[in-house]
Write a protein that holds these residues in place. Structure first.
Motif, PDB file in Angstrom:
ATOM      1  N   ILE A 239     -48.937  54.903  88.185  1.00  0.00           N
ATOM      2  CA  ILE A 239     -48.140  55.156  86.984  1.00  0.00           C
ATOM      3  C   ILE A 239     -46.973  56.064  87.347  1.00  0.00           C
ATOM      4  O   ILE A 239     -47.154  57.107  87.987  1.00  0.00           O
ATOM      5  CB  ILE A 239     -48.961  55.850  85.874  1.00  0.00           C
ATOM      6  N   THR A 240     -45.792  55.657  86.920  1.00  0.00           N
ATOM      7  CA  THR A 240     -44.614  56.503  87.047  1.00  0.00           C
ATOM      8  C   THR A 240     -44.151  56.885  85.649  1.00  0.00           C
ATOM      9  O   THR A 240     -43.976  56.012  84.792  1.00  0.00           O
ATOM     10  CB  THR A 240     -43.484  55.784  87.801  1.00  0.00           C
ATOM     11  N   PHE A 241     -43.985  58.166  85.427  1.00  0.00           N
ATOM     12  CA  PHE A 241     -43.483  58.697  84.164  1.00  0.00           C
ATOM     13  C   PHE A 241     -42.049  59.158  84.366  1.00  0.00           C
ATOM     14  O   PHE A 241     -41.755  59.865  85.329  1.00  0.00           O
ATOM     15  CB  PHE A 241     -44.315  59.900  83.695  1.00  0.00           C
ATOM     16  N   VAL A 242     -41.172  58.779  83.438  1.00  0.00           N
ATOM     17  CA  VAL A 242     -39.801  59.274  83.421  1.00  0.00           C
ATOM     18  C   VAL A 242     -39.739  60.359  82.361  1.00  0.00           C
ATOM     19  O   VAL A 242     -40.236  60.178  81.246  1.00  0.00           O
ATOM     20  CB  VAL A 242     -38.796  58.149  83.093  1.00  0.00           C
ATOM     21  N   SER A 243     -39.156  61.502  82.710  1.00  0.00           N
ATOM     22  CA  SER A 243     -39.061  62.612  81.767  1.00  0.00           C
ATOM     23  C   SER A 243     -37.691  63.268  81.863  1.00  0.00           C
ATOM     24  O   SER A 243     -37.141  63.415  82.958  1.00  0.00           O
ATOM     25  CB  SER A 243     -40.141  63.656  82.057  1.00  0.00           C
TER      26      SER A 243
ATOM     27  N   ASN B 205     -59.987  42.231  85.533  1.00  0.00           N
ATOM     28  CA  ASN B 205     -59.364  41.041  86.111  1.00  0.00           C
ATOM     29  C   ASN B 205     -58.956  41.220  87.572  1.00  0.00           C
ATOM     30  O   ASN B 205     -58.283  40.365  88.135  1.00  0.00           O
ATOM     31  CB  ASN B 205     -58.144  40.641  85.273  1.00  0.00           C
ATOM     32  N   ASN B 206     -59.373  42.333  88.161  1.00  0.00           N
ATOM     33  CA  ASN B 206     -59.102  42.634  89.568  1.00  0.00           C
ATOM     34  C   ASN B 206     -57.610  42.478  89.899  1.00  0.00           C
ATOM     35  O   ASN B 206     -57.234  41.830  90.867  1.00  0.00           O
ATOM     36  CB  ASN B 206     -59.961  41.757  90.481  1.00  0.00           C
ATOM     37  N   LEU B 207     -56.772  43.075  89.062  1.00  0.00           N
ATOM     38  CA  LEU B 207     -55.322  43.017  89.227  1.00  0.00           C
ATOM     39  C   LEU B 207     -54.801  44.333  89.796  1.00  0.00           C
ATOM     40  O   LEU B 207     -55.442  45.367  89.669  1.00  0.00           O
ATOM     41  CB  LEU B 207     -54.644  42.762  87.875  1.00  0.00           C
ATOM     42  N   GLU B 208     -53.638  44.256  90.397  1.00  0.00           N
ATOM     43  CA  GLU B 208     -52.954  45.466  90.840  1.00  0.00           C
ATOM     44  C   GLU B 208     -51.683  45.603  90.015  1.00  0.00           C
ATOM     45  O   GLU B 208     -50.757  44.815  90.172  1.00  0.00           O
ATOM     46  CB  GLU B 208     -52.606  45.398  92.323  1.00  0.00           C
ATOM     47  N   ALA B 209     -51.655  46.583  89.164  1.00  0.00           N
ATOM     48  CA  ALA B 209     -50.496  46.780  88.304  1.00  0.00           C
ATOM     49  C   ALA B 209     -49.822  48.103  88.620  1.00  0.00           C
ATOM     50  O   ALA B 209     -50.443  49.048  89.112  1.00  0.00           O
ATOM     51  CB  ALA B 209     -50.906  46.748  86.839  1.00  0.00           C
ATOM     52  N   TYR B 210     -48.546  48.142  88.314  1.00  0.00           N
ATOM     53  CA  TYR B 210     -47.740  49.355  88.431  1.00  0.00           C
ATOM     54  C   TYR B 210     -47.183  49.607  87.039  1.00  0.00           C
ATOM     55  O   TYR B 210     -46.488  48.760  86.484  1.00  0.00           O
ATOM     56  CB  TYR B 210     -46.608  49.122  89.432  1.00  0.00           C
ATOM     57  N   VAL B 211     -47.516  50.754  86.476  1.00  0.00           N
ATOM     58  CA  VAL B 211     -47.096  51.086  85.115  1.00  0.00           C
ATOM     59  C   VAL B 211     -45.923  52.055  85.179  1.00  0.00           C
ATOM     60  O   VAL B 211     -45.986  53.068  85.867  1.00  0.00           O
ATOM     61  CB  VAL B 211     -48.266  51.697  84.309  1.00  0.00           C
ATOM     62  N   LEU B 212     -44.869  51.722  84.453  1.00  0.00           N
ATOM     63  CA  LEU B 212     -43.680  52.567  84.370  1.00  0.00           C
ATOM     64  C   LEU B 212     -43.490  52.973  82.916  1.00  0.00           C
ATOM     65  O   LEU B 212     -43.313  52.111  82.051  1.00  0.00           O
ATOM     66  CB  LEU B 212     -42.453  51.812  84.883  1.00  0.00           C
ATOM     67  N   VAL B 213     -43.569  54.275  82.638  1.00  0.00           N
ATOM     68  CA  VAL B 213     -43.420  54.810  81.287  1.00  0.00           C
ATOM     69  C   VAL B 213     -42.046  55.462  81.175  1.00  0.00           C
ATOM     70  O   VAL B 213     -41.763  56.449  81.839  1.00  0.00           O
ATOM     71  CB  VAL B 213     -44.519  55.849  80.965  1.00  0.00           C
ATOM     72  N   ASP B 214     -41.203  54.896  80.307  1.00  0.00           N
ATOM     73  CA  ASP B 214     -39.848  55.420  80.128  1.00  0.00           C
ATOM     74  C   ASP B 214     -39.586  55.573  78.634  1.00  0.00           C
ATOM     75  O   ASP B 214     -39.388  54.594  77.943  1.00  0.00           O
ATOM     76  CB  ASP B 214     -38.842  54.463  80.762  1.00  0.00           C
ATOM     77  N   SER B 215     -39.612  56.763  78.083  1.00  0.00           N
ATOM     78  CA  SER B 215     -39.715  58.052  78.719  1.00  0.00           C
ATOM     79  C   SER B 215     -40.622  58.983  77.915  1.00  0.00           C
ATOM     80  O   SER B 215     -40.883  58.752  76.743  1.00  0.00           O
ATOM     81  CB  SER B 215     -38.329  58.675  78.835  1.00  0.00           C
TER      82      SER B 215
ATOM     83  N   GLU C 140     -33.232  54.415  86.599  1.00  0.00           N
ATOM     84  CA  GLU C 140     -32.965  53.467  87.684  1.00  0.00           C
ATOM     85  C   GLU C 140     -33.823  53.789  88.912  1.00  0.00           C
ATOM     86  O   GLU C 140     -34.306  52.877  89.582  1.00  0.00           O
ATOM     87  CB  GLU C 140     -31.492  53.477  88.084  1.00  0.00           C
ATOM     88  N   TRP C 141     -34.003  55.070  89.210  1.00  0.00           N
ATOM     89  CA  TRP C 141     -34.840  55.451  90.356  1.00  0.00           C
ATOM     90  C   TRP C 141     -36.288  55.030  90.104  1.00  0.00           C
ATOM     91  O   TRP C 141     -36.932  54.457  90.996  1.00  0.00           O
ATOM     92  CB  TRP C 141     -34.754  56.955  90.623  1.00  0.00           C
ATOM     93  N   ALA C 142     -36.787  55.274  88.913  1.00  0.00           N
ATOM     94  CA  ALA C 142     -38.155  54.877  88.582  1.00  0.00           C
ATOM     95  C   ALA C 142     -38.312  53.358  88.669  1.00  0.00           C
ATOM     96  O   ALA C 142     -39.328  52.851  89.161  1.00  0.00           O
ATOM     97  CB  ALA C 142     -38.522  55.377  87.188  1.00  0.00           C
ATOM     98  N   GLU C 143     -37.295  52.626  88.223  1.00  0.00           N
ATOM     99  CA  GLU C 143     -37.335  51.162  88.297  1.00  0.00           C
ATOM    100  C   GLU C 143     -37.331  50.696  89.753  1.00  0.00           C
ATOM    101  O   GLU C 143     -38.033  49.738  90.115  1.00  0.00           O
ATOM    102  CB  GLU C 143     -36.160  50.568  87.523  1.00  0.00           C
ATOM    103  N   LEU C 144     -36.563  51.364  90.601  1.00  0.00           N
ATOM    104  CA  LEU C 144     -36.541  51.024  92.021  1.00  0.00           C
ATOM    105  C   LEU C 144     -37.914  51.271  92.655  1.00  0.00           C
ATOM    106  O   LEU C 144     -38.399  50.451  93.442  1.00  0.00           O
ATOM    107  CB  LEU C 144     -35.459  51.832  92.745  1.00  0.00           C
ATOM    108  N   LEU C 145     -38.552  52.384  92.307  1.00  0.00           N
ATOM    109  CA  LEU C 145     -39.907  52.646  92.808  1.00  0.00           C
ATOM    110  C   LEU C 145     -40.865  51.549  92.378  1.00  0.00           C
ATOM    111  O   LEU C 145     -41.712  51.099  93.170  1.00  0.00           O
ATOM    112  CB  LEU C 145     -40.407  54.008  92.306  1.00  0.00           C
ATOM    113  N   ALA C 146     -40.746  51.106  91.129  1.00  0.00           N
ATOM    114  CA  ALA C 146     -41.608  50.028  90.625  1.00  0.00           C
ATOM    115  C   ALA C 146     -41.365  48.737  91.403  1.00  0.00           C
ATOM    116  O   ALA C 146     -42.319  48.047  91.796  1.00  0.00           O
ATOM    117  CB  ALA C 146     -41.365  49.822  89.128  1.00  0.00           C
TER     118      ALA C 146
ATOM    119  N   VAL D 221     -40.775  61.280  87.516  1.00  0.00           N
ATOM    120  CA  VAL D 221     -39.345  61.246  87.814  1.00  0.00           C
ATOM    121  C   VAL D 221     -38.646  61.985  86.674  1.00  0.00           C
ATOM    122  O   VAL D 221     -38.737  61.577  85.523  1.00  0.00           O
ATOM    123  CB  VAL D 221     -38.811  59.798  87.917  1.00  0.00           C
ATOM    124  N   THR D 222     -38.004  63.076  86.996  1.00  0.00           N
ATOM    125  CA  THR D 222     -37.368  63.896  85.979  1.00  0.00           C
ATOM    126  C   THR D 222     -35.895  64.103  86.325  1.00  0.00           C
ATOM    127  O   THR D 222     -35.509  64.033  87.492  1.00  0.00           O
ATOM    128  CB  THR D 222     -38.116  65.240  85.813  1.00  0.00           C
TER     129      THR D 222
END
Length: 185
Positions: free
Chosen positions: A125-129, A81-91, A15-21, A5-6
Motif C-alpha cells: 500500500i502506498t499512501f499519498v499525503s 483469490n491468491n492475487l498480488e495487488a498494489y494499493v495506491l491511496v490518493d490522498s 505522479e511519484w506514487a503512480e510511478l511506484l505503482a 509519499v508526502t
C-alpha cells in the motif's frame, strides 16, 4: 510493504506514487478519496487530470470515507483469490477533509482503525499525503484542526511505513535512506 509519499501541493507526489505503482508490476487498485462536486468545475478538472494519468488497466475505487474497511476487503479478496495487488491511496488529506467535522473522539477511533488495519495488512500500500504544516498557523479553528490531524496521521503512518518519500520541486527523496525514525509517541 507500506509506503508513504508526502509533499506539498503540485510537488509531484501523486505522479511519484503512480510511478511506484507502475514499477511494482502488480495489479494496481487506485483508491481515490476525493468526492465530486457538481458545482465546482475547477475541482472536477483536478480530478480529471488524475483520472487521465491512470493506466486503463488500473482498477479505481472511490472511497471518500471507509478507507480501513475497503483495505480490509481488498486484503480478504486478494488472499482468497491468491492475487498480488498494489494499493495506491490518493490522498490522506482529502480523506481526512471528508471526516473533518467528526468530533475528536470519533476521529481518534477512525484513525486508530486505519492504523491497526495497515499494520496487519499483507498488501503493498502506498499512501499519498499532503504536507500542510510548513506554512503559517491557520487563523481559524477548522484549518488548525485539519493541519494538526493530518500532520499527526502522516507521522503515525510514517512510523509504520517501510519507506517514506518526500516529494518537492519535482524530486522524490527517500527519507528512509537518509533520515532516522523518531521514537514512537
Amino acid at each position: 510493504m507500506i509506503t508513504l509519499v508526502t509533499g506539498a501541493t503540485r510537488s509531484g507526489k501523486s505522479e511519484w506514487a503512480e510511478l511506484l505503482a507502475m514499477r511494482s508490476q502488480k495489479n494496481v487498485i487506485y483508491i481515490a478519496t476525493a468526492s465530486r462536486y457538481a458545482d465546482d468545475p475547477e475541482w472536477d478538472a483536478r480530478l480529471q487530470k488524475h483520472r487521465d494519468r491512470r493506466p486503463s488497466d488500473w482498477q479505481t475505487q472511490e472511497v471518500p470515507i471507509d478507507l480501513a474497511k475497503i483495505i480490509s476487503e481488498l486484503e480478504d479478496h486478494n488472499h482468497q483469490n491468491n492475487l498480488e495487488a498494489y494499493v495506491l491511496v490518493d490522498s490522506l488529506g482529502t480523506w481526512l477533509a471528508n471526516l473533518l467535522e467528526q468530533p475528536e473522539e470519533i476521529w481518534q477511533q477512525i484513525e486508530q482503525e486505519l492504523l491497526i488495519m495497515i499494520q496487519h495488512c499483507h498488501l503493498d500500500i502506498t499512501f499519498v499525503s499532503e504536507e500542510v504544516g510548513w506554512g503559517i498557523v491557520p487563523a481559524y479553528a477548522l484549518g488548525r484542526q485539519f493541519r494538526d490531524r493530518l500532520g499527526s496521521l502522516s507521522r503515525k503512518i510514517g512510523a509504520i511505513a517501510d519507506v517514506v518519500y518526500l516529494v518537492t520541486g519535482g524530486h522524490a527523496v527517500n527519507l528512509s535512506q537518509i533520515g532516522e525514525k523518531l521514537p514512537p509517541k
